[in-house]
Structure formats: structure tokens, C-alpha cells
Enzyme design. Structure first.
Site, mmCIF file in Angstrom:
data_model
loop_
_atom_site.group_PDB
_atom_site.id
_atom_site.type_symbol
_atom_site.label_atom_id
_atom_site.label_comp_id
_atom_site.label_asym_id
_atom_site.label_seq_id
_atom_site.Cartn_x
_atom_site.Cartn_y
_atom_site.Cartn_z
ATOM 1 N N HIS A 41 0.237 -12.890 -8.188
ATOM 2 C CA HIS A 41 0.807 -13.987 -7.686
ATOM 3 C C HIS A 41 0.396 -15.296 -6.134
ATOM 4 O O HIS A 41 0.867 -14.970 -5.323
ATOM 5 C CB HIS A 41 1.963 -14.080 -7.137
ATOM 6 N N CYS A 96 -1.188 -2.762 -12.236
ATOM 7 C CA CYS A 96 -1.005 -1.626 -10.825
ATOM 8 C C CYS A 96 -0.194 -0.195 -11.706
ATOM 9 O O CYS A 96 0.264 0.448 -12.332
ATOM 10 C CB CYS A 96 0.070 -1.578 -9.844
ATOM 11 N N GLU A 126 6.374 -8.534 -14.492
ATOM 12 C CA GLU A 126 6.638 -7.055 -13.660
ATOM 13 C C GLU A 126 7.618 -6.727 -14.571
ATOM 14 O O GLU A 126 7.524 -5.882 -15.606
ATOM 15 C CB GLU A 126 6.499 -6.254 -12.449
ATOM 16 N N CYS A 194 7.288 -0.302 -4.371
ATOM 17 C CA CYS A 194 5.884 0.869 -3.738
ATOM 18 C C CYS A 194 6.172 0.531 -1.933
ATOM 19 O O CYS A 194 6.863 0.540 -2.274
ATOM 20 C CB CYS A 194 4.949 -0.110 -4.267
ATOM 21 N N SER A 222 6.103 -15.215 -5.909
ATOM 22 C CA SER A 222 5.491 -13.563 -5.662
ATOM 23 C C SER A 222 6.984 -12.892 -5.243
ATOM 24 O O SER A 222 7.499 -13.686 -4.156
ATOM 25 C CB SER A 222 4.261 -14.117 -3.585
ATOM 26 N N ASN A 224 7.297 -9.811 -3.950
ATOM 27 C CA ASN A 224 7.359 -9.184 -2.037
ATOM 28 C C ASN A 224 7.390 -10.011 -1.146
ATOM 29 O O ASN A 224 8.516 -9.464 -0.262
ATOM 30 C CB ASN A 224 6.047 -8.257 -2.531
HETATM 31 FE FE1 SF4 Z 1 1.195 -1.807 -6.571
HETATM 32 FE FE2 SF4 Z 1 2.591 -2.725 -5.182
HETATM 33 FE FE3 SF4 Z 1 0.605 -3.667 -4.762
HETATM 34 FE FE4 SF4 Z 1 2.732 -4.306 -6.798
HETATM 35 S S1 SF4 Z 1 2.600 -4.180 -4.137
HETATM 36 S S2 SF4 Z 1 0.334 -4.251 -6.726
HETATM 37 S S3 SF4 Z 1 3.534 -2.603 -7.736
HETATM 38 S S4 SF4 Z 1 0.522 -1.561 -5.267
#
Ligand code: SF4
Length: 320
Positions: A41, A96, A126, A194, A222, A224
């Protein structure tokens, strides 16, 4: 103005691998290479790969017969893998490995006869992929309140899995609520979140004690990156998500002496640099680096891309 850079920040091992898969596929098989969904993203990453010959599509029916196809880092549902197989598309899977681990875990729990609960955000690729990787019903829970409305008897044997990019704290509260409500609950606690998500959130938590404002470089979609902004806000620090330096609003920095700067796992360092350049246009800036966890995780490329193929022997990967 002092700018403190979070450590770690930016690209994680899964993102590095996904981008490398597209780049190596372009080198090995030549353009175009078709990528289902944004590989990660971030618009800058997507545009850079487009310029090298990648073609991004929403669904597999947009991929011409026989064209090399890459699945994004977020993973895909079984139905997508089956469609690729039926069409004999040569597939490189950039899912991933930590997302694949969650898929495997979900299948294992269902195999043990447990009812599966997925903690995650509806509609995120996801989550769509994970829901579609498990045979049988999966109950999606997004908030503590959702736990109270699960249509399940309280003695149902429950197992939960989680999206990899959630807020560690929010997820813990949801899991506590699950354990509180149901008699028999198993799951990995917050370990599905993760390492990259956990480390970036921990760094922001440390940073918030030291800064007046937090800037997070990352895309609106995104997960995260949004969670990093949330961590800043929850600590009481005004926190802003920006694509790059062009989005920095000087009004956010009025009176701020120390600014924290971090980046989501899919945001390249060049965009962090563009934010520092934008801050320098407002006033002189001194940049410092937060002490933080060193990451040395790498993931292997798919086997098709591990060997060097001489140019005259270019061949597409075998069908999925
Ligand atoms: Fe993999 Fe974590 Fe990166 Fe997502 S944020 S791609 S789960 S390592």
C-alpha cells in the site's frame, strides 16, 4: 526544530521481498508483469514499478492468458489461487510469509474443530484473503463491542487469529474480551501481529514521550501506518499521516520544538527524506535518530526467482 527519527521505521522484510519479486520478475521474464492489487500500500512504490513495466489489476480476469502474474504481499483467497490455476497463469506469490503463517494457523484451528474468530478490519485485502483461505465460517471481529454480538453459544470452542498490522493494545483488549465472554478460547495472543508492526509501534510509543508532534509517512489505505498514527494520538501527541513532504501543513508545527518522524512498513525512505526537506523549508532542522530495535529479518524469494536465468533462456514460472 529538532526532528527525531523513529527506529525502526519504514520497509519491513515482507515489503522488501514483495517489491523485489516484481523487480526480479520484470528482469527475468520482461515487461509486462501483471500484479493483482497494489503490491504494497504505497503509491510511490506502485508508480515506480509501473514505470518499469508492471501492470496493476484489480482482478485476475484483467490478466491476459499466459501472462506472468504476481499476488500482492497481503495474500489472496483460495478462490483466487484456484482461478489462476484454472487459467494456467504463471504465478509468483508475494504474500508475506507472516501472512501465510496466519492462514496456516487458521486452517489448523478449524481442523481441530474450533470456531474461528478473525480479529481484523473488514475489507482490508489481508482480511479478505485470510477469510478466503479457511474452509468453513470465520467470524470477523473489529471491536470489543463486536465480541458481545457474536452469535455463538458461550461454550463454543473458539480459536482466534489476527490481522498482522493491528494495534497491539486494541487487539489485546479484544482478545481479553473474547476470553472473558467464552469458556474455551485459544489463540496466539498478539503474536500474529508481525514483528515489524510491533517494533514500529513500540518505537512510536517511546518517541511520544519526547516530541510535541508526530508525523507518520504512509498511505491512507496502509493499515500499519494508520495504527502508528493511532499510537501517537492515544499518547496525547497530535499525529498526522502524510504521503510525503508535500502534505506537511506548517500549521501543525506551530509552537512545536521537537517533531517525531516515522514511516509505515510500506513507505520508502525517500518519502521520509521528502518530509525532512519540507520541514527544512519551514525552519532550520536538526535531525536525531532514536535508539531502537535493530531488525535483521529477511525472507527468501519464491524458488522461480532464486536461480539466475540467462537472457536467452527466459521462461515464465510454471502455472500456480
Ligand atoms: Fe509481512 Fe508484517 Fe511487513 Fe505485513 S507488515 S508485509 S506481515 S512483515
Amino acid at each position: 526544530m529538532k526532528v527525531i527519527l523513529a527506529q525502526p521505521r519504514g520497509f519491513c522484510a515482507g515489503v522488501v521481498r514483495a517489491i523485489e519479486i516484481v523487480e526480479k520478475a520484470l528482469e527475468k521474464y520482461g515487461a509486462p508483469v501483471y500484479v493483482r492489487h497494489e503490491i504494497v500500500h504505497n503509491k510511490y512504490v506502485v508508480e515506480s514499478l509501473k514505470a518499469k513495466g508492471a501492470v496493476f489489476v484489480k482482478e485476475l480476469h484483467e490478466v491476459p492468458a499466459g501472462a506472468v502474474t504476481v499476488f500482492s504481499a497481503h495474500g489472496v483467497a483460495r478462490s483466487v489461487q484456484d482461478e489462476a490455476k484454472a487459467r494456467e497463469l504463471p504465478v509468483l506469490d508475494a504474500t508475506c510469509p507472516l501472512v501465510t503463517k496466519v492462514h496456516n494457523q487458521g486452517r489448523r484451528y478449524v481442523g481441530q474443530g474450533r470456531t474461528l474468530v478473525l480479529v481484523g478490519h473488514a475489507g482490508h485485502p489481508e482480511v479478505v484473503g485470510t477469510l478466503g483461505q479457511v474452509n468453513g465460517p470465520v467470524h470477523l471481529v473489529q471491536t470489543i463491542e463486536d465480541v458481545g454480538t457474536l452469535p455463538l453459544p458461550l461454550d463454543t470452542p473458539i480459536a482466534y487469529i489476527t490481522q498482522t498490522t493491528l494495534s497491539v493494545d486494541d487487539t489485546k483488549h479484544i482478545i481479553d474480551e473474547l476470553r472473558e465472554r467464552f469458556d474455551d478460547v485459544v489463540g496466539p495472543d498478539t503474536r500474529d501481529i508481525c514483528y515489524a508492526t510491533q517494533n514500529r509501534q513500540a518505537a512510536v510509543r517511546t518517541l511520544t514521550a519526547m516530541v510535541d508532534v508526530l508525523l507518520v509517512v504512509g498511505a491512507r489505505n496502509s493499515s500499519n501506518s494508520n495504527r502508528l498514527r493511532d499510537v501517537g494520538e492515544e499518547a496525547g501527541v497530535p499525529s498526522y499521516l502524510v504521503d510525503d513532504g508535500s502534505e506537511v501543513d506548517p500549521a501543525w508545527l506551530a509552537g512545536a520544538r521537537t517533531v517525531g518522524l516515522t514511516a509505515g512498513a510500506s513507505a520508502p525512505e525517500v518519502l521520509v527524506d521528502s518530509v525532512i526537506d519540507a520541514l527544512r523549508k519551514i525552519e532550520p532542522v536538526e535531525v536525531a535518530l532514536l535508539d531502537g530495535t535493530e531488525e535483521n529479518i529477511t525472507f527468501n524469494l519464491p524458488f522461480q526467482l532464486r536461480q539466475q536465468t540467462p537472457a536467452h533462456e527466459k521462461a515464465a514460472p510454471s502455472a500456480a
